[in-house]
Design a protein around this motif. Sequence first.
Motif, PDB file in Angstrom:
ATOM      1  N   ALA A   1      28.354  -7.334 112.841  1.00  0.00           N
ATOM      2  CA  ALA A   1      26.336  -7.260 112.077  1.00  0.00           C
ATOM      3  C   ALA A   1      26.011  -6.618 113.176  1.00  0.00           C
ATOM      4  CB  ALA A   1      26.609  -8.739 112.508  1.00  0.00           C
ATOM      5  N   LEU A   2      26.157  -6.820 115.074  1.00  0.00           N
ATOM      6  CA  LEU A   2      25.435  -5.462 115.533  1.00  0.00           C
ATOM      7  C   LEU A   2      25.810  -3.998 115.177  1.00  0.00           C
ATOM      8  CD1 LEU A   2      26.673  -7.088 119.089  1.00  0.00           C
ATOM      9  CD2 LEU A   2      24.272  -7.535 118.153  1.00  0.00           C
ATOM     10  N   PHE A   3      26.698  -3.612 114.836  1.00  0.00           N
ATOM     11  CA  PHE A   3      27.064  -2.092 114.407  1.00  0.00           C
ATOM     12  C   PHE A   3      26.315  -1.919 113.629  1.00  0.00           C
ATOM     13  CE2 PHE A   3      29.587  -1.887 117.911  1.00  0.00           C
ATOM     14  CZ  PHE A   3      29.762  -0.918 118.329  1.00  0.00           C
ATOM     15  N   THR A   4      26.223  -2.697 111.988  1.00  0.00           N
ATOM     16  CA  THR A   4      25.824  -2.746 110.978  1.00  0.00           C
ATOM     17  C   THR A   4      23.829  -2.450 111.139  1.00  0.00           C
ATOM     18  OG1 THR A   4      27.157  -3.871 109.766  1.00  0.00           O
ATOM     19  CG2 THR A   4      25.668  -3.560 108.830  1.00  0.00           C
ATOM     20  N   GLU A   5      23.496  -3.791 111.989  1.00  0.00           N
ATOM     21  CA  GLU A   5      22.013  -4.496 112.494  1.00  0.00           C
ATOM     22  C   GLU A   5      21.910  -2.414 112.935  1.00  0.00           C
ATOM     23  OE1 GLU A   5      21.978  -7.463 114.645  1.00  0.00           O
ATOM     24  OE2 GLU A   5      22.006  -8.948 113.039  1.00  0.00           O
ATOM     25  N   SER A   6      22.274  -2.065 113.417  1.00  0.00           N
ATOM     26  CA  SER A   6      21.830  -0.943 114.457  1.00  0.00           C
ATOM     27  C   SER A   6      21.855   0.812 113.654  1.00  0.00           C
ATOM     28  CB  SER A   6      22.777  -1.154 115.625  1.00  0.00           C
ATOM     29  OG  SER A   6      22.732  -1.861 116.197  1.00  0.00           O
ATOM     30  N   ASN A   7      22.940   0.411 112.411  1.00  0.00           N
ATOM     31  CA  ASN A   7      23.468   1.175 111.800  1.00  0.00           C
ATOM     32  C   ASN A   7      24.151   2.482 112.559  1.00  0.00           C
ATOM     33  OD1 ASN A   7      21.375   1.003 109.484  1.00  0.00           O
ATOM     34  ND2 ASN A   7      19.373   1.720 110.259  1.00  0.00           N
ATOM     35  N   ARG A   8      24.798   1.911 113.149  1.00  0.00           N
ATOM     36  CA  ARG A   8      26.001   2.771 113.819  1.00  0.00           C
ATOM     37  C   ARG A   8      27.178   2.104 113.210  1.00  0.00           C
ATOM     38  NH1 ARG A   8      23.522   5.288 117.864  1.00  0.00           N
ATOM     39  NH2 ARG A   8      20.674   4.790 118.498  1.00  0.00           N
ATOM     40  N   PRO A   9      27.711   3.485 113.370  1.00  0.00           N
ATOM     41  CA  PRO A   9      29.433   3.799 112.594  1.00  0.00           C
ATOM     42  C   PRO A   9      30.066   2.628 113.888  1.00  0.00           C
ATOM     43  CG  PRO A   9      29.013   5.763 114.060  1.00  0.00           C
ATOM     44  CD  PRO A   9      27.662   5.139 113.441  1.00  0.00           C
ATOM     45  N   LEU A  10      30.951   1.343 113.791  1.00  0.00           N
ATOM     46  CA  LEU A  10      31.755   0.944 114.313  1.00  0.00           C
ATOM     47  C   LEU A  10      33.484   1.558 114.319  1.00  0.00           C
ATOM     48  CD1 LEU A  10      32.933  -0.885 116.359  1.00  0.00           C
ATOM     49  CD2 LEU A  10      33.279  -2.967 114.265  1.00  0.00           C
ATOM     50  N   SER A  11      34.066   2.368 115.103  1.00  0.00           N
ATOM     51  CA  SER A  11      35.013   3.023 115.135  1.00  0.00           C
ATOM     52  C   SER A  11      36.110   1.587 116.321  1.00  0.00           C
ATOM     53  CB  SER A  11      35.070   4.324 116.606  1.00  0.00           C
ATOM     54  OG  SER A  11      36.691   4.594 116.604  1.00  0.00           O
ATOM     55  N   ARG A  12      37.537   1.135 115.385  1.00  0.00           N
ATOM     56  CA  ARG A  12      38.641   0.461 115.901  1.00  0.00           C
ATOM     57  C   ARG A  12      39.262   0.963 116.270  1.00  0.00           C
ATOM     58  NH1 ARG A  12      38.267  -5.055 112.897  1.00  0.00           N
ATOM     59  NH2 ARG A  12      35.793  -4.482 111.362  1.00  0.00           N
ATOM     60  N   TYR A  13      39.523   0.528 117.377  1.00  0.00           N
ATOM     61  CA  TYR A  13      41.180   0.997 117.204  1.00  0.00           C
ATOM     62  C   TYR A  13      42.261  -0.090 116.160  1.00  0.00           C
ATOM     63  CZ  TYR A  13      46.233   0.108 119.619  1.00  0.00           C
ATOM     64  OH  TYR A  13      47.263  -0.184 119.716  1.00  0.00           O
ATOM     65  N   ALA A  14      43.283   0.541 116.036  1.00  0.00           N
ATOM     66  CA  ALA A  14      43.621   0.156 114.874  1.00  0.00           C
ATOM     67  C   ALA A  14      45.337  -0.809 114.779  1.00  0.00           C
ATOM     68  CB  ALA A  14      45.237   1.524 114.211  1.00  0.00           C
ATOM     69  N   GLY A  15      45.064  -0.932 115.908  1.00  0.00           N
ATOM     70  CA  GLY A  15      46.077  -2.830 116.246  1.00  0.00           C
ATOM     71  C   GLY A  15      45.193  -3.384 116.143  1.00  0.00           C
ATOM     72  N   GLU A  16      45.182  -4.755 116.715  1.00  0.00           N
ATOM     73  CA  GLU A  16      44.718  -6.292 116.344  1.00  0.00           C
ATOM     74  C   GLU A  16      45.183  -6.860 117.456  1.00  0.00           C
ATOM     75  OE1 GLU A  16      42.638  -8.006 112.993  1.00  0.00           O
ATOM     76  OE2 GLU A  16      44.105  -9.601 113.381  1.00  0.00           O
ATOM     77  N   ALA A  17      44.395  -7.007 118.579  1.00  0.00           N
ATOM     78  CA  ALA A  17      45.065  -8.143 119.674  1.00  0.00           C
ATOM     79  C   ALA A  17      44.544  -9.622 119.243  1.00  0.00           C
ATOM     80  CB  ALA A  17      43.869  -8.147 120.891  1.00  0.00           C
ATOM     81  N   ASP A  18      45.459 -10.546 119.260  1.00  0.00           N
ATOM     82  CA  ASP A  18      45.594 -12.342 119.201  1.00  0.00           C
ATOM     83  C   ASP A  18      45.117 -12.782 120.142  1.00  0.00           C
ATOM     84  OD1 ASP A  18      47.148 -11.635 121.065  1.00  0.00           O
ATOM     85  OD2 ASP A  18      48.539 -13.000 120.445  1.00  0.00           O
ATOM     86  N   SER A  19      44.355 -12.393 121.608  1.00  0.00           N
ATOM     87  CA  SER A  19      43.201 -12.866 122.351  1.00  0.00           C
ATOM     88  C   SER A  19      42.698 -12.204 122.982  1.00  0.00           C
ATOM     89  CB  SER A  19      44.477 -13.908 123.118  1.00  0.00           C
ATOM     90  OG  SER A  19      44.977 -12.521 124.138  1.00  0.00           O
ATOM     91  N   TYR A  20      41.810 -13.125 124.028  1.00  0.00           N
ATOM     92  CA  TYR A  20      40.908 -12.730 124.761  1.00  0.00           C
ATOM     93  C   TYR A  20      40.962 -11.319 125.814  1.00  0.00           C
ATOM     94  CZ  TYR A  20      38.181 -15.505 121.702  1.00  0.00           C
ATOM     95  OH  TYR A  20      37.443 -15.793 121.106  1.00  0.00           O
ATOM     96  N   ARG A  21      42.360 -11.693 126.737  1.00  0.00           N
ATOM     97  CA  ARG A  21      43.565 -12.239 127.878  1.00  0.00           C
ATOM     98  C   ARG A  21      43.138 -10.452 127.359  1.00  0.00           C
ATOM     99  NH1 ARG A  21      44.215 -13.877 132.559  1.00  0.00           N
ATOM    100  NH2 ARG A  21      44.021 -16.428 131.559  1.00  0.00           N
TER     101      ARG A  21
END
Length: 297
Positions: free
Chosen positions: A214-234
């Motif tokens: 939502a932050l990136f959408t509201e700012s009209n900026r693209p969100l670049s993601r790492y292809a993987g996904e973590a399962d915890s904040y640590r």
Amino acid sequence: MGAIKKMYGESITVVQLAYVRAAAHFGSFSQAALSLGVTQPALSVGIATLERTIGTQLFDRSPSGVAVTTLGRTILPHVLHMLGSVESIAHEIASARDSAPPLRVGVSPLLASSLIGRALEAASREQLGALVLREDNMVPLREALAQRELDVLFIPSVAPAGQFANRVLESEALHYLPSGAARGNGEAIEFSTLAAQALVLVGDACGLTTFTEALFTESNRPLSRYAGEADSYRTLQKWGELGLGGVLLPRSQFSPDARSQPVLREGTPLLISYEAVWNPHSPRSSTVVSLLDAMSD
């Protein structure tokens, strides 16, 4: 009932189901056992006995921990529902014999422990009774609230409250940790510069990814993601330090020694808010409001 006994006997217990819930949450038999106050062998044997009873494996074991199997993921919502019902029965019994039954509070893992501390202190100060905490992700918590298995939720403000009442509890600064060797220097960074950086994200169960998108959408900026996904904040912080991408988190979720950078949007600190959500028609609604009022004093 006869068909159930013929198929399973009487060997499926509430304790076994509690073991499954904890192991699925922590991804580790040892951490699950620690959280329940039992030994790891007792928990491991309990889950293995349940798996033999139902004739299928619920967890894949590995040296690094455990993961819920495909069939396990199908069964897990039913396990959570059954335990919620059992806990609701226990709560109703307690309510009948205790003039001040515990207030059941669902909390997001994204919350800072200081907020939970405020709630515990306020409940004690105002003699509102004990608080019984349950940590889980957004969807299970909202379902538990709808089924009156919980009295109030403390969650990030990332979705409409709908039929429920809500009140903002506090806001926390967002921080950024650059990828890899380019460690943060602790100085503030503008949000606009993050569009050029790939971010490591967690699954959306806790609401953090929804908030970030939502932050990136509201700012009209693209969100670049790492292809993987973590399962915890640590894990997010560790992967960021390994150079897989930048990390955007509330400050409380970084380790104390992380040289994360406060994030600004046009010079103003970027914040994430946390809210209380409850059913205004619940018999415990007035107690919830009293707790929230006490927390704001």
